[in-house]
Write an enzyme that holds these catalytic residues in place. Sequence first.
Site, PDB file in Angstrom:
ATOM      1  N   LEU A  13      18.557  68.779 -15.203  1.00  0.00           N
ATOM      2  CA  LEU A  13      19.061  69.479 -16.454  1.00  0.00           C
ATOM      3  C   LEU A  13      19.623  70.519 -16.150  1.00  0.00           C
ATOM      4  O   LEU A  13      19.690  71.687 -16.746  1.00  0.00           O
ATOM      5  CB  LEU A  13      17.844  69.632 -17.650  1.00  0.00           C
ATOM      6  CG  LEU A  13      17.031  68.531 -18.169  1.00  0.00           C
ATOM      7  CD1 LEU A  13      16.135  69.046 -18.819  1.00  0.00           C
ATOM      8  CD2 LEU A  13      17.948  67.792 -18.769  1.00  0.00           C
ATOM      9  N   MET A  16      25.700  70.016 -16.177  1.00  0.00           N
ATOM     10  CA  MET A  16      26.292  68.930 -16.584  1.00  0.00           C
ATOM     11  C   MET A  16      25.305  68.061 -17.176  1.00  0.00           C
ATOM     12  O   MET A  16      25.434  67.351 -18.073  1.00  0.00           O
ATOM     13  CB  MET A  16      26.769  68.146 -15.361  1.00  0.00           C
ATOM     14  CG  MET A  16      27.937  68.474 -14.443  1.00  0.00           C
ATOM     15  SD  MET A  16      29.461  68.286 -15.710  1.00  0.00           S
ATOM     16  CE  MET A  16      29.775  66.627 -15.432  1.00  0.00           C
ATOM     17  N   ALA A  79      23.642  64.388  -4.306  1.00  0.00           N
ATOM     18  CA  ALA A  79      23.843  63.213  -3.899  1.00  0.00           C
ATOM     19  C   ALA A  79      22.947  63.030  -2.506  1.00  0.00           C
ATOM     20  O   ALA A  79      22.620  64.079  -2.102  1.00  0.00           O
ATOM     21  CB  ALA A  79      25.470  62.926  -3.333  1.00  0.00           C
ATOM     22  N   ASN A 105      28.057  62.551  -7.633  1.00  0.00           N
ATOM     23  CA  ASN A 105      29.115  62.116  -6.614  1.00  0.00           C
ATOM     24  C   ASN A 105      28.578  61.616  -5.365  1.00  0.00           C
ATOM     25  O   ASN A 105      28.745  62.005  -4.304  1.00  0.00           O
ATOM     26  CB  ASN A 105      30.021  63.124  -6.304  1.00  0.00           C
ATOM     27  CG  ASN A 105      31.091  63.604  -7.442  1.00  0.00           C
ATOM     28  OD1 ASN A 105      31.542  62.765  -7.962  1.00  0.00           O
ATOM     29  ND2 ASN A 105      31.280  65.002  -7.648  1.00  0.00           N
ATOM     30  N   SER A 131      33.801  62.756 -14.913  1.00  0.00           N
ATOM     31  CA  SER A 131      34.710  63.868 -14.594  1.00  0.00           C
ATOM     32  C   SER A 131      35.136  64.637 -15.910  1.00  0.00           C
ATOM     33  O   SER A 131      35.452  64.163 -16.957  1.00  0.00           O
ATOM     34  CB  SER A 131      36.191  63.267 -13.822  1.00  0.00           C
ATOM     35  OG  SER A 131      37.134  64.389 -13.843  1.00  0.00           O
ATOM     36  N   GLY A 132      35.332  65.978 -15.802  1.00  0.00           N
ATOM     37  CA  GLY A 132      35.683  66.709 -16.556  1.00  0.00           C
ATOM     38  C   GLY A 132      35.148  68.127 -16.743  1.00  0.00           C
ATOM     39  O   GLY A 132      35.441  68.930 -17.516  1.00  0.00           O
ATOM     40  N   LYS A 185      35.583  57.220  -8.616  1.00  0.00           N
ATOM     41  CA  LYS A 185      35.256  58.631  -8.872  1.00  0.00           C
ATOM     42  C   LYS A 185      35.681  59.393  -7.381  1.00  0.00           C
ATOM     43  O   LYS A 185      36.065  60.195  -7.462  1.00  0.00           O
ATOM     44  CB  LYS A 185      33.929  58.812  -9.320  1.00  0.00           C
ATOM     45  CG  LYS A 185      33.796  60.279  -9.266  1.00  0.00           C
ATOM     46  CD  LYS A 185      34.553  61.191 -10.310  1.00  0.00           C
ATOM     47  CE  LYS A 185      34.183  62.491 -10.736  1.00  0.00           C
ATOM     48  NZ  LYS A 185      33.712  63.479  -9.713  1.00  0.00           N
ATOM     49  N   HIS A 188      39.300  59.356  -7.350  1.00  0.00           N
ATOM     50  CA  HIS A 188      39.802  60.322  -8.272  1.00  0.00           C
ATOM     51  C   HIS A 188      39.842  61.846  -7.900  1.00  0.00           C
ATOM     52  O   HIS A 188      40.725  62.600  -8.117  1.00  0.00           O
ATOM     53  CB  HIS A 188      38.835  60.233  -9.517  1.00  0.00           C
ATOM     54  CG  HIS A 188      39.020  61.411 -10.248  1.00  0.00           C
ATOM     55  ND1 HIS A 188      38.451  62.493 -10.120  1.00  0.00           N
ATOM     56  CD2 HIS A 188      39.660  61.464 -11.817  1.00  0.00           C
ATOM     57  CE1 HIS A 188      38.621  63.381 -11.277  1.00  0.00           C
ATOM     58  NE2 HIS A 188      39.323  62.722 -12.068  1.00  0.00           N
ATOM     59  N   ASN A 189      38.659  62.023  -6.934  1.00  0.00           N
ATOM     60  CA  ASN A 189      38.452  63.309  -6.478  1.00  0.00           C
ATOM     61  C   ASN A 189      39.393  63.581  -5.456  1.00  0.00           C
ATOM     62  O   ASN A 189      40.005  64.698  -5.050  1.00  0.00           O
ATOM     63  CB  ASN A 189      37.023  63.424  -5.987  1.00  0.00           C
ATOM     64  CG  ASN A 189      36.098  63.755  -7.062  1.00  0.00           C
ATOM     65  OD1 ASN A 189      36.538  63.141  -8.343  1.00  0.00           O
ATOM     66  ND2 ASN A 189      34.986  64.216  -7.104  1.00  0.00           N
ATOM     67  N   GLU A 192      42.624  64.650  -6.799  1.00  0.00           N
ATOM     68  CA  GLU A 192      42.436  65.746  -7.464  1.00  0.00           C
ATOM     69  C   GLU A 192      42.950  66.852  -6.294  1.00  0.00           C
ATOM     70  O   GLU A 192      43.379  67.595  -6.385  1.00  0.00           O
ATOM     71  CB  GLU A 192      41.078  65.922  -7.843  1.00  0.00           C
ATOM     72  CG  GLU A 192      40.754  67.301  -8.459  1.00  0.00           C
ATOM     73  CD  GLU A 192      39.046  67.475  -8.618  1.00  0.00           C
ATOM     74  OE1 GLU A 192      38.419  68.412  -8.489  1.00  0.00           O
ATOM     75  OE2 GLU A 192      38.683  66.605  -9.631  1.00  0.00           O
ATOM     76  N   ARG A 448      52.488  50.013  23.704  1.00  0.00           N
ATOM     77  CA  ARG A 448      51.139  49.250  23.436  1.00  0.00           C
ATOM     78  C   ARG A 448      50.991  48.234  24.566  1.00  0.00           C
ATOM     79  O   ARG A 448      49.895  48.085  25.199  1.00  0.00           O
ATOM     80  CB  ARG A 448      50.559  49.027  22.200  1.00  0.00           C
ATOM     81  CG  ARG A 448      50.390  50.521  21.263  1.00  0.00           C
ATOM     82  CD  ARG A 448      49.810  50.138  19.841  1.00  0.00           C
ATOM     83  NE  ARG A 448      48.637  49.490  19.749  1.00  0.00           N
ATOM     84  CZ  ARG A 448      48.132  48.484  19.417  1.00  0.00           C
ATOM     85  NH1 ARG A 448      49.049  47.327  19.208  1.00  0.00           N
ATOM     86  NH2 ARG A 448      46.951  48.140  19.488  1.00  0.00           N
ATOM     87  N   HIS A 454      48.593  45.071  24.861  1.00  0.00           N
ATOM     88  CA  HIS A 454      48.094  44.680  23.430  1.00  0.00           C
ATOM     89  C   HIS A 454      48.786  43.683  22.699  1.00  0.00           C
ATOM     90  O   HIS A 454      48.390  43.648  21.318  1.00  0.00           O
ATOM     91  CB  HIS A 454      47.918  46.077  22.568  1.00  0.00           C
ATOM     92  CG  HIS A 454      47.112  47.178  23.164  1.00  0.00           C
ATOM     93  ND1 HIS A 454      45.731  46.862  23.097  1.00  0.00           N
ATOM     94  CD2 HIS A 454      47.269  48.154  23.703  1.00  0.00           C
ATOM     95  CE1 HIS A 454      44.857  47.915  23.744  1.00  0.00           C
ATOM     96  NE2 HIS A 454      46.077  48.773  24.352  1.00  0.00           N
TER      97      HIS A 454
END
Length: 470
Positions: A13, A16, A79, A105, A131-132, A185, A188-189, A192, A448, A454
């Site tokens: 609590l 958020m 987390a 997260n 988010s917000g 998410k 998204h971050n 951001e 390479r 390679h």
Amino acid sequence: MSNNLFHFGMIGLGTMGRNLLLNLADNGFSVIGFDKDEQKGSALLNESAPQHKVKTVSSLSEMVLQLEQPRKIMMLVPAGRPVDDVIDSLLPLLQPGDIIIDGGNSFFVDTLRRTTFLQSKQLHFVGMGVSGGEKGARFGPSIMPGGDVAAWKNLQPLLEAVSAKVNGEPCVAYMGKDAAGHYVKMVHNGIEYAIMQLISEVYDVLRTGLGLNNAEMHQVFTQWNEGELKSFLIEISAQIFLQKDPDTGKNLVDIILDKAGSKGTGKWTSQEAMNLPISIPTIDIAVAFRDISVYKDERVAAEALYQPKRTPIAANKATFIAHLGNALQAAIIICYAQGLAMLHKASSVYNMNIPLKNVVKIWRGGCIIRSLLLEDFYTAYQNNPDLANILLDPQLAKQLQIKELALRTVIVQAIQSKIAVTGLMSALGYLDAYTDANMPVNLIQAQRDLFGAHTYQRIDKPGIFHTQWD
């Protein structure tokens, strides 16, 4: 609701958690909360309105007994191990079909592990990005749930009620299977991080290169926010330039130490992109420059040693500010393109079935990266839902072709003035490489093969080749 049971439970609590419960209560749902810190429970009750049906309890068992079935219990705890500890505490108390939601997260690999484990216990697990910030949680966030479809259907009425709305459409949708919600998410971050880095570089050009004061920068960002750059991050940047420090009377932004913090999601995005692999250089740069910022003492010593002469930009201010706006818009389009391309790749690699059209749809409101641009992306995915990269959309290509010269102009001028614009440079470099049908990595492949055998492929015939180099 039957037998006076509650619709929804929240574990954790903090700001958020409280705000999401109050948002649910505003929308007619009865809610119950638990936190080990009794003061946070008291804060929830103090902030609730008389018409709300809100309750706090002193134990998880008490919460579980008072929830209607299937029980819907959300965690908003740090987390990592704390999430597993809460799950372990809930397991003996729940019944098959109950739903546990992780709204923090969490790293998507942990979410996938928890999903598989709880399936074996006949429990639904939903990894859900939110988010917000605290205001969004209270009045309408962007919500990104993934995992079990049956759980999503059960949660859908509640989540749609509390989410942000754009044109009457809720900013919540099913993000895909397994850990898709937390994956979306995470990206998204990462986006951001990148947009914030780009804005900070433009701020430096305005401040250092053009000599604008805070009031003038407020005006510039306000004008930008009234046009195609309209977005949450541009809006709050304009607001920041007017904020005064109550202790000194100075502009607050000028006395904030230039060391940026982070909580790990940007780093996860960069690491995961390399694992896929997919190229997201502007997000990578944003993470790297937050890291550089931490070494304040070394930067002070280096400036004293090198004595860089940062010279003013010799250009018409109004004209150059217009170039800056176009350059920022172009770079933001490109950093979105990197993140969305990462989601497209990950959806295929991990079989998550992430609907990119719905991703950009729910990002239009409530979330930190909401912007007018997302309407263009939404149109692009409506026209082609399986678009691998939004830079391949003809309409967005036209936008970038118009603004590309401004991006180049700004970068050249900033470099000559010794202003670091590495985020802008990475965006332009990505565009130049992505639109180059003949990159110079044929030389890398030859190197390479010469030093490590390679092998390489050829342009004139199929197969894998190796040469005994002279």
